[in-house]
Motif scaffolding. Sequence first.
Motif, PDB file in Angstrom:
ATOM      1  N   GLU A 189      -1.905   3.024   3.634  1.00 59.12           N
ATOM      2  CA  GLU A 189      -0.986   2.448   2.669  1.00 59.12           C
ATOM      3  C   GLU A 189      -1.487   2.822   1.280  1.00 59.12           C
ATOM      4  O   GLU A 189      -2.645   2.580   0.947  1.00 59.12           O
ATOM      5  CB  GLU A 189      -0.925   0.927   2.824  1.00 59.12           C
ATOM      6  CG  GLU A 189       0.134   0.279   1.966  1.00 59.12           C
ATOM      7  CD  GLU A 189       0.261  -1.204   2.272  1.00 59.12           C
ATOM      8  OE1 GLU A 189       0.416  -1.975   1.314  1.00 59.12           O
ATOM      9  OE2 GLU A 189       0.191  -1.578   3.449  1.00 59.12           O
ATOM     10  N   GLN A 190      -0.653   3.466   0.494  1.00 55.76           N
ATOM     11  CA  GLN A 190      -1.056   3.988  -0.800  1.00 55.76           C
ATOM     12  C   GLN A 190      -1.776   2.935  -1.636  1.00 55.76           C
ATOM     13  O   GLN A 190      -1.317   1.810  -1.779  1.00 55.76           O
ATOM     14  CB  GLN A 190       0.166   4.502  -1.555  1.00 55.76           C
ATOM     15  CG  GLN A 190      -0.163   5.130  -2.907  1.00 55.76           C
ATOM     16  CD  GLN A 190       1.080   5.668  -3.586  1.00 55.76           C
ATOM     17  OE1 GLN A 190       2.147   5.705  -3.002  1.00 55.76           O
ATOM     18  NE2 GLN A 190       0.944   6.083  -4.823  1.00 55.76           N
ATOM     19  N   GLY A 191      -2.946   3.310  -2.181  1.00 53.05           N
ATOM     20  CA  GLY A 191      -3.726   2.402  -3.012  1.00 53.05           C
ATOM     21  C   GLY A 191      -4.600   1.432  -2.245  1.00 53.05           C
ATOM     22  O   GLY A 191      -5.287   0.614  -2.852  1.00 53.05           O
ATOM     23  N   GLN A 192      -4.620   1.520  -0.931  1.00 46.70           N
ATOM     24  CA  GLN A 192      -5.394   0.569  -0.126  1.00 46.70           C
ATOM     25  C   GLN A 192      -6.843   1.028   0.029  1.00 46.70           C
ATOM     26  O   GLN A 192      -7.139   2.211   0.141  1.00 46.70           O
ATOM     27  CB  GLN A 192      -4.759   0.435   1.258  1.00 46.70           C
ATOM     28  CG  GLN A 192      -5.340  -0.696   2.089  1.00 46.70           C
ATOM     29  CD  GLN A 192      -4.572  -0.897   3.381  1.00 46.70           C
ATOM     30  OE1 GLN A 192      -4.582  -0.029   4.246  1.00 46.70           O
ATOM     31  NE2 GLN A 192      -3.877  -2.007   3.498  1.00 46.70           N
ATOM     32  N   TRP A 193      -7.761   0.050   0.024  1.00 46.49           N
ATOM     33  CA  TRP A 193      -9.184   0.287   0.270  1.00 46.49           C
ATOM     34  C   TRP A 193      -9.551  -0.219   1.662  1.00 46.49           C
ATOM     35  O   TRP A 193      -8.949  -1.171   2.162  1.00 46.49           O
ATOM     36  CB  TRP A 193     -10.044  -0.449  -0.756  1.00 46.49           C
ATOM     37  CG  TRP A 193      -9.926   0.066  -2.149  1.00 46.49           C
ATOM     38  CD1 TRP A 193      -8.997  -0.298  -3.088  1.00 46.49           C
ATOM     39  CD2 TRP A 193     -10.765   1.034  -2.780  1.00 46.49           C
ATOM     40  NE1 TRP A 193      -9.200   0.383  -4.264  1.00 46.49           N
ATOM     41  CE2 TRP A 193     -10.284   1.209  -4.104  1.00 46.49           C
ATOM     42  CE3 TRP A 193     -11.877   1.769  -2.371  1.00 46.49           C
ATOM     43  CZ2 TRP A 193     -10.884   2.079  -5.007  1.00 46.49           C
ATOM     44  CZ3 TRP A 193     -12.470   2.634  -3.274  1.00 46.49           C
ATOM     45  CH2 TRP A 193     -11.977   2.791  -4.571  1.00 46.49           C
ATOM     46  N   GLN A 194     -10.561   0.393   2.279  1.00 46.24           N
ATOM     47  CA  GLN A 194     -11.092  -0.105   3.548  1.00 46.24           C
ATOM     48  C   GLN A 194     -12.610  -0.100   3.490  1.00 46.24           C
ATOM     49  O   GLN A 194     -13.229   0.874   3.057  1.00 46.24           O
ATOM     50  CB  GLN A 194     -10.630   0.756   4.728  1.00 46.24           C
ATOM     51  CG  GLN A 194     -11.264   0.323   6.062  1.00 46.24           C
ATOM     52  CD  GLN A 194     -10.669   1.033   7.255  1.00 46.24           C
ATOM     53  OE1 GLN A 194      -9.451   1.035   7.451  1.00 46.24           O
ATOM     54  NE2 GLN A 194     -11.508   1.655   8.065  1.00 46.24           N
ATOM     55  N   ILE A 195     -13.222  -1.215   3.908  1.00 43.44           N
ATOM     56  CA  ILE A 195     -14.675  -1.336   4.005  1.00 43.44           C
ATOM     57  C   ILE A 195     -15.053  -1.415   5.481  1.00 43.44           C
ATOM     58  O   ILE A 195     -14.452  -2.185   6.241  1.00 43.44           O
ATOM     59  CB  ILE A 195     -15.168  -2.589   3.268  1.00 43.44           C
ATOM     60  CG1 ILE A 195     -14.866  -2.487   1.768  1.00 43.44           C
ATOM     61  CG2 ILE A 195     -16.668  -2.766   3.490  1.00 43.44           C
ATOM     62  CD1 ILE A 195     -15.246  -3.729   0.994  1.00 43.44           C
ATOM     63  N   ASP A 196     -16.035  -0.620   5.912  1.00 41.11           N
ATOM     64  CA  ASP A 196     -16.522  -0.618   7.293  1.00 41.11           C
ATOM     65  C   ASP A 196     -17.986  -1.048   7.311  1.00 41.11           C
ATOM     66  O   ASP A 196     -18.800  -0.545   6.529  1.00 41.11           O
ATOM     67  CB  ASP A 196     -16.409   0.781   7.913  1.00 41.11           C
ATOM     68  CG  ASP A 196     -14.989   1.319   7.874  1.00 41.11           C
ATOM     69  OD1 ASP A 196     -14.069   0.527   8.093  1.00 41.11           O
ATOM     70  OD2 ASP A 196     -14.822   2.530   7.636  1.00 41.11           O
ATOM     71  N   LEU A 197     -18.311  -1.987   8.193  1.00 42.15           N
ATOM     72  CA  LEU A 197     -19.684  -2.463   8.340  1.00 42.15           C
ATOM     73  C   LEU A 197     -20.015  -2.616   9.815  1.00 42.15           C
ATOM     74  O   LEU A 197     -19.164  -3.042  10.595  1.00 42.15           O
ATOM     75  CB  LEU A 197     -19.874  -3.817   7.632  1.00 42.15           C
ATOM     76  CG  LEU A 197     -19.680  -3.857   6.116  1.00 42.15           C
ATOM     77  CD1 LEU A 197     -19.711  -5.291   5.633  1.00 42.15           C
ATOM     78  CD2 LEU A 197     -20.749  -3.036   5.420  1.00 42.15           C
ATOM     79  N   GLY A 198     -21.252  -2.286  10.207  1.00 42.93           N
ATOM     80  CA  GLY A 198     -21.635  -2.469  11.600  1.00 42.93           C
ATOM     81  C   GLY A 198     -22.950  -1.799  11.937  1.00 42.93           C
ATOM     82  O   GLY A 198     -23.815  -1.618  11.081  1.00 42.93           O
ATOM     83  N   ALA A 199     -23.096  -1.418  13.187  1.00 45.50           N
ATOM     84  CA  ALA A 199     -24.351  -0.833  13.661  1.00 45.50           C
ATOM     85  C   ALA A 199     -24.104   0.037  14.879  1.00 45.50           C
ATOM     86  O   ALA A 199     -23.107  -0.107  15.571  1.00 45.50           O
ATOM     87  CB  ALA A 199     -25.350  -1.947  14.004  1.00 45.50           C
TER      88      ALA A 199
END
Length: 363
Positions: A29-39
């Motif tokens: 989606e235009q302008g959207q950010w995504q943060i990924d966290l894990g292991a």
Amino acid sequence: MMKKKVLTLVAAAACVSSFAFATPQTQFEQGQWQIDLGAWNPKAEADSSNWYGGSGDVSSDSKWNFQGGLSYAFTDKLALQYNYYGLKTDYKGERATDGDEHEVNLVYGLNKNFAVFAGWNRINNDLGGWSDTNNVAQIGLIAKAPLAKNFDIYAKGALGTKSTSMWEAGLGYSITPDLDINAGYRYLNTKLADKGDMPGLKDDANISYKGFIAGLSYRFGGGHKAAPVEEAPAPVYEAPAPAPVEAPHVYNDYYLDSIHFGFDEDQPLASEQGKLDNFVSVAKANPTEQFKLTGNTDSKGSDAYNTDLSKRRVDNVAQYAVNNGVPASQMILDYKSFHDPVSSNDTDQGRADNRRVDIWEHK
């Protein structure tokens, strides 16, 4: 002694080529950010026969590593992504590998099931007094499909320089439309060193990493600020001026049918052709009646954009009816944006139900 050296060398960090650490996205989606966290919990493995005096596969112990990423969508199809992977492993209780990886990819969504990516991967392989850095150019494919309600199955693979290849497969679960978790298995194989680069190495050597991976993704922001000109052409249909009412009349609306649309599309789905033709048939059979067409969208995007999208959907349905012999004066047009949902916007099916034009007999 040589075998001990080989076992230590085998634990060196491998060159990784991948798209996303958490459940991979194929649409944006235009302008959207995504943060990924894990292991993830890899161990390194190589064929010791590439060293003098060695034979068979040898491997390090697995160790949990932090993984993280940040993505930004330039458009609904193109996103830039950065990923970090820790490359630490142990061997018999001691540190075998102490490297890391930094990865940058451009990801292009082909449709809701497939995306391609290409980018650059910088991996620092660090063990004791020996250190080396791999710079890898890579290209890959992502596939994703629904398995059950809120569950996706995904797979991705890539090829890169430095004799690098990668695959990963797993399951993702959507907690909300913007928050999901995943778990899977990851395998990668890359060049460790060329002949002569490391002590005792008699031939070019590759190393593989394999292990379980799990994580969480959160998305925020996004939404269309304005409809692109090429995506929102001026409609051919123009609503007629309302006829003067000579006497008060109380109108009632009687539901006839709903025409459905794909995500961010203003042309009806191909499966709705029968409903369109039925509306034309009913309208032509009742030439003295009027019909109200009400446009709706799901909740993705801004109110302004969805108001325009619901208008385009209504105009296109009305234009189809006019092209097939229904007078424009028989139709009343209305636009609701995402303010009149029939299902929850928290699920894919609910959002699909809300992308519609409702047709009412107005009499």
